[in-house]
Design a protein around this motif. Structure first.
Motif, PDB file in Angstrom:
ATOM      1  N   MET A  71       0.844  -1.192   0.000  1.00  0.00           N
ATOM      2  CA  MET A  71       0.000   0.000   0.000  1.00  0.00           C
ATOM      3  C   MET A  71       0.877   1.240   0.000  1.00  0.00           C
ATOM      4  SD  MET A  71      -2.982   1.012  -0.110  1.00  0.00           S
ATOM      5  CE  MET A  71      -4.041   2.364   0.238  1.00  0.00           C
ATOM      6  N   PRO A  73       1.378   5.310  -0.184  1.00  0.00           N
ATOM      7  CA  PRO A  73       0.539   6.391   0.331  1.00  0.00           C
ATOM      8  C   PRO A  73      -0.138   7.254  -0.726  1.00  0.00           C
ATOM      9  CG  PRO A  73       2.857   6.853   0.763  1.00  0.00           C
ATOM     10  CD  PRO A  73       2.766   5.452   0.234  1.00  0.00           C
ATOM     11  N   ARG A  81      -8.358  -2.586   3.859  1.00  0.00           N
ATOM     12  CA  ARG A  81      -7.807  -3.936   3.966  1.00  0.00           C
ATOM     13  C   ARG A  81      -8.865  -4.962   4.362  1.00  0.00           C
ATOM     14  NH1 ARG A  81      -2.511  -6.040   7.383  1.00  0.00           N
ATOM     15  NH2 ARG A  81      -2.871  -8.243   6.942  1.00  0.00           N
ATOM     16  N   TRP A  93       1.015  -7.822   3.978  1.00  0.00           N
ATOM     17  CA  TRP A  93       0.501  -6.461   3.748  1.00  0.00           C
ATOM     18  C   TRP A  93       1.551  -5.492   4.236  1.00  0.00           C
ATOM     19  CZ3 TRP A  93      -4.395  -4.870   1.925  1.00  0.00           C
ATOM     20  CH2 TRP A  93      -4.667  -3.520   2.030  1.00  0.00           C
ATOM     21  N   THR A  94       1.965  -4.594   3.357  1.00  0.00           N
ATOM     22  CA  THR A  94       2.975  -3.616   3.727  1.00  0.00           C
ATOM     23  C   THR A  94       2.460  -2.210   3.465  1.00  0.00           C
ATOM     24  OG1 THR A  94       4.718  -5.166   3.084  1.00  0.00           O
ATOM     25  CG2 THR A  94       5.362  -2.862   3.369  1.00  0.00           C
ATOM     26  N   LYS A  95       2.540  -1.382   4.480  1.00  0.00           N
ATOM     27  CA  LYS A  95       2.211   0.030   4.340  1.00  0.00           C
ATOM     28  C   LYS A  95       3.524   0.750   4.030  1.00  0.00           C
ATOM     29  CE  LYS A  95      -0.714   3.449   6.399  1.00  0.00           C
ATOM     30  NZ  LYS A  95      -1.557   3.816   7.515  1.00  0.00           N
ATOM     31  N   ASP A 114      10.033  -5.591  -0.968  1.00  0.00           N
ATOM     32  CA  ASP A 114       8.796  -6.107  -0.397  1.00  0.00           C
ATOM     33  C   ASP A 114       8.348  -7.387  -1.109  1.00  0.00           C
ATOM     34  OD1 ASP A 114       6.638  -5.646   1.568  1.00  0.00           O
ATOM     35  OD2 ASP A 114       5.386  -5.561  -0.232  1.00  0.00           O
TER      36      ASP A 114
END
Length: 123
Positions: A71, A73, A81, A93-95, A114
């Motif tokens: 994800m 920004p 999510r 899941w990676t912010k 990632d």
């Protein structure tokens, strides 16, 4: 062709200056690719179709294959999510700290690292 440049500006993490994310050569290469191959219409059709048919999950629509999601920004809006998890087996899941819709061009190292973590953790 300006519509392409406008999307690169609007959908990237550039703090108001497109050249914070892309060089003029990268922008020209992308515009040229669409122009020479005459593929701008097919490239934007997906966005038109999604706007007419938003993501909905039926009773048997769950995708069991492990899915990773990065994800960024400044990505164009995506469902939350918990909604995505109704239809996909989210195992990673990676912010992300920075980047936008064109992550592979804007933040290639963040994205690649990632993806590597996602596949390593599938073992």
């Amino acid at each position: 062709m300006w519509v392409i440049i406008e999307k690169f500006k609007a959908w990237s993490d550039n703090d108001g200056n497109i050249e914070n994310s892309f060089t003029k050569k990268e922008l020209l290469a992308n515009v040229t690719l669409y122009w020479l191959t005459q593929t701008i219409h097919s490239s934007i059709r997906m966005y038109h179709e999604i706007s007419n048919n938003p993501l909905k999950f039926g009773k048997d629509d769950f995708v069991k294959t492990p899915v990773g999601f990065a994800m960024f920004p400044k990505e164009i809006p995506v469902p939350p999510r918990d909604y995505i998890e109704k239809g996909f087996n989210i195992v990673h899941w990676t912010k992300m700290p920075k980047g936008g819709h064109f992550a592979a061009l804007e933040q290639p190292k963040l994205l690649a690292d990632d993806m590597i973590r996602f596949f390593i953790n599938l073992k």
